[in-house]
Motif scaffolding. Structure first.
Motif, PDB file in Angstrom:
ATOM      1  N   LEU A  43       0.813  -1.214   0.000  1.00 49.57           N
ATOM      2  CA  LEU A  43       0.000   0.000   0.000  1.00 49.57           C
ATOM      3  C   LEU A  43       0.850   1.270   0.000  1.00 49.57           C
ATOM      4  N   ARG A  44       1.858   1.295   0.864  1.00 48.51           N
ATOM      5  CA  ARG A  44       2.657   2.518   1.037  1.00 48.51           C
ATOM      6  C   ARG A  44       3.656   2.716  -0.096  1.00 48.51           C
ATOM      7  N   ASP A  45       4.411   1.674  -0.431  1.00 52.79           N
ATOM      8  CA  ASP A  45       5.494   1.831  -1.395  1.00 52.79           C
ATOM      9  C   ASP A  45       5.092   1.550  -2.838  1.00 52.79           C
ATOM     10  N   LEU A  46       4.264   0.560  -3.071  1.00 54.02           N
ATOM     11  CA  LEU A  46       3.874   0.222  -4.437  1.00 54.02           C
ATOM     12  C   LEU A  46       2.694   1.074  -4.914  1.00 54.02           C
ATOM     13  N   GLU A  47       1.669   1.196  -4.073  1.00 51.01           N
ATOM     14  CA  GLU A  47       0.495   1.997  -4.439  1.00 51.01           C
ATOM     15  C   GLU A  47       0.707   3.492  -4.199  1.00 51.01           C
ATOM     16  N   GLY A  48       1.668   3.830  -3.327  1.00 46.27           N
ATOM     17  CA  GLY A  48       1.973   5.244  -3.066  1.00 46.27           C
ATOM     18  C   GLY A  48       0.941   5.962  -2.222  1.00 46.27           C
ATOM     19  N   LEU A  49       0.192   5.216  -1.404  1.00 43.31           N
ATOM     20  CA  LEU A  49      -0.828   5.839  -0.563  1.00 43.31           C
ATOM     21  C   LEU A  49      -0.195   6.512   0.651  1.00 43.31           C
ATOM     22  N   GLU A  50      -0.872   7.517   1.180  1.00 44.59           N
ATOM     23  CA  GLU A  50      -0.437   8.162   2.416  1.00 44.59           C
ATOM     24  C   GLU A  50      -0.733   7.231   3.591  1.00 44.59           C
ATOM     25  N   GLN A  51      -0.084   7.486   4.704  1.00 50.08           N
ATOM     26  CA  GLN A  51      -0.216   6.633   5.887  1.00 50.08           C
ATOM     27  C   GLN A  51      -1.668   6.499   6.326  1.00 50.08           C
ATOM     28  N   GLU A  52      -2.404   7.584   6.352  1.00 54.00           N
ATOM     29  CA  GLU A  52      -3.816   7.561   6.768  1.00 54.00           C
ATOM     30  C   GLU A  52      -4.653   6.691   5.831  1.00 54.00           C
ATOM     31  N   GLU A  53      -4.405   6.805   4.532  1.00 50.64           N
ATOM     32  CA  GLU A  53      -5.136   6.002   3.547  1.00 50.64           C
ATOM     33  C   GLU A  53      -4.812   4.511   3.706  1.00 50.64           C
ATOM     34  N   CYS A  54      -3.543   4.221   3.959  1.00 50.89           N
ATOM     35  CA  CYS A  54      -3.124   2.823   4.173  1.00 50.89           C
ATOM     36  C   CYS A  54      -3.826   2.239   5.396  1.00 50.89           C
ATOM     37  N   ALA A  55      -3.836   3.011   6.482  1.00 49.00           N
ATOM     38  CA  ALA A  55      -4.476   2.554   7.723  1.00 49.00           C
ATOM     39  C   ALA A  55      -5.964   2.319   7.496  1.00 49.00           C
ATOM     40  N   ASN A  56      -6.619   3.226   6.787  1.00 48.14           N
ATOM     41  CA  ASN A  56      -8.050   3.059   6.498  1.00 48.14           C
ATOM     42  C   ASN A  56      -8.296   1.821   5.647  1.00 48.14           C
ATOM     43  N   SER A  57      -7.448   1.578   4.680  1.00 46.40           N
ATOM     44  CA  SER A  57      -7.594   0.408   3.822  1.00 46.40           C
ATOM     45  C   SER A  57      -7.471  -0.886   4.621  1.00 46.40           C
ATOM     46  N   MET A  58      -6.561  -0.895   5.602  1.00 46.59           N
ATOM     47  CA  MET A  58      -6.347  -2.100   6.405  1.00 46.59           C
ATOM     48  C   MET A  58      -7.278  -2.165   7.620  1.00 46.59           C
ATOM     49  N   GLU A  59      -8.101  -1.131   7.812  1.00 45.98           N
ATOM     50  CA  GLU A  59      -9.060  -1.033   8.926  1.00 45.98           C
ATOM     51  C   GLU A  59      -8.357  -1.121  10.281  1.00 45.98           C
ATOM     52  N   ILE A  60      -7.252  -0.362  10.401  1.00 47.32           N
ATOM     53  CA  ILE A  60      -6.493  -0.270  11.642  1.00 47.32           C
ATOM     54  C   ILE A  60      -6.159   1.196  11.902  1.00 47.32           C
ATOM     55  N   SER A  61      -5.628   1.483  13.078  1.00 47.18           N
ATOM     56  CA  SER A  61      -5.257   2.860  13.396  1.00 47.18           C
ATOM     57  C   SER A  61      -3.986   3.248  12.640  1.00 47.18           C
ATOM     58  N   ARG A  62      -3.761   4.532  12.511  1.00 45.89           N
ATOM     59  CA  ARG A  62      -2.570   5.048  11.849  1.00 45.89           C
ATOM     60  C   ARG A  62      -1.305   4.591  12.575  1.00 45.89           C
ATOM     61  N   GLN A  63      -1.357   4.603  13.907  1.00 45.56           N
ATOM     62  CA  GLN A  63      -0.205   4.187  14.698  1.00 45.56           C
ATOM     63  C   GLN A  63       0.112   2.703  14.493  1.00 45.56           C
ATOM     64  N   THR A  64      -0.935   1.873  14.450  1.00 41.56           N
ATOM     65  CA  THR A  64      -0.738   0.441  14.218  1.00 41.56           C
ATOM     66  C   THR A  64      -0.156   0.212  12.830  1.00 41.56           C
ATOM     67  N   PHE A  65      -0.677   0.952  11.841  1.00 36.16           N
ATOM     68  CA  PHE A  65      -0.127   0.821  10.491  1.00 36.16           C
ATOM     69  C   PHE A  65       1.358   1.144  10.491  1.00 36.16           C
ATOM     70  N   GLN A  66       1.734   2.252  11.136  1.00 39.25           N
ATOM     71  CA  GLN A  66       3.134   2.673  11.143  1.00 39.25           C
ATOM     72  C   GLN A  66       4.031   1.629  11.806  1.00 39.25           C
ATOM     73  N   ARG A  67       3.556   1.032  12.885  1.00 43.41           N
ATOM     74  CA  ARG A  67       4.323  -0.004  13.579  1.00 43.41           C
ATOM     75  C   ARG A  67       4.522  -1.231  12.670  1.00 43.41           C
ATOM     76  N   ILE A  68       3.463  -1.664  11.997  1.00 41.57           N
ATOM     77  CA  ILE A  68       3.544  -2.809  11.080  1.00 41.57           C
ATOM     78  C   ILE A  68       4.493  -2.494   9.923  1.00 41.57           C
ATOM     79  N   TYR A  69       4.364  -1.311   9.352  1.00 39.51           N
ATOM     80  CA  TYR A  69       5.182  -0.889   8.217  1.00 39.51           C
ATOM     81  C   TYR A  69       6.663  -0.820   8.597  1.00 39.51           C
ATOM     82  N   ASN A  70       6.962  -0.244   9.750  1.00 43.31           N
ATOM     83  CA  ASN A  70       8.357  -0.136  10.197  1.00 43.31           C
ATOM     84  C   ASN A  70       8.980  -1.507  10.426  1.00 43.31           C
ATOM     85  N   GLU A  71       8.227  -2.423  11.015  1.00 41.11           N
ATOM     86  CA  GLU A  71       8.731  -3.777  11.254  1.00 41.11           C
ATOM     87  C   GLU A  71       8.996  -4.486   9.925  1.00 41.11           C
ATOM     88  N   ALA A  72       8.110  -4.293   8.955  1.00 43.62           N
ATOM     89  CA  ALA A  72       8.278  -4.908   7.640  1.00 43.62           C
ATOM     90  C   ALA A  72       9.531  -4.370   6.948  1.00 43.62           C
TER      91      ALA A  72
END
Length: 152
Positions: A43-72
């Motif tokens: 979502l973030r790197d290939l689709e180029g979505l902003e963090q908020e859009e990525c979090a909404n797509s995954m139905e999670i909070s922005r903070q949770t998205f950022q934690r998952i993304y950083n670990e990946a």
């Protein structure tokens, strides 16, 4: 009592689930990338979505998205720099979260689509097998085609 699992919604399941460096050894170390971590990168790197859009797509909070993304990113970087294989498997993911309501007691809960493939789906409160999709308050025609029960 343990917190209930917060499912991460993913659009696409990966076609390829194992990557190795071109020069491999017998005892190759590997990193395990969870399905939701791969989705965060997609979502973030290939689709180029902003963090908020990525979090909404995954139905999670922005903070949770950022934690998952950083670990990946950390796992992918470790594999690229240190020549480790990447295995893509596991995690707390679903392709859709179905919001169900019990016809008998009115209890509402969420289930993963993957968990609704079984005939023995019951209300966790009263045990009744009769429930419907909260999305359109009927057993038929769920807009998200979220489960077999909704599409009968």
């Amino acid at each position: 009592m343990a917190r209930p699992i917060k499912w991460r919604r993913v659009e696409k399941l990966p076609e390829y689930r194992y990557f190795v460096p071109s020069k491999t050894e017998k005892n190759l170390n590997e990193n395990t990338l969870k399905i939701e971590e791969l989705e965060a990168i997609r979502l973030r790197d290939l689709e180029g979505l902003e963090q908020e859009e990525c979090a909404n797509s995954m139905e999670i909070s922005r903070q949770t998205f950022q934690r998952i993304y950083n670990e990946a990113k950390k796992k992918v970087a470790d594999s690229l720099i240190n020549g480790k294989a990447i295995r893509i498997t596991g995690g707390n993911y679903t392709q859709h979260i179905c919001k169900l309501v019990c016809e008998k007691c009115g209890n509402s809960w969420q289930e993963r689509v993957e968990d609704l493939e079984h005939e023995d789906d019951i209300c966790p409160k009263c045990g009744s097998p009769k429930h419907y999709c909260k999305e359109n308050k009927s057993r038929k025609g769920c807009r998200k085609k979220c489960c077999k029960i909704c599409n009968e």
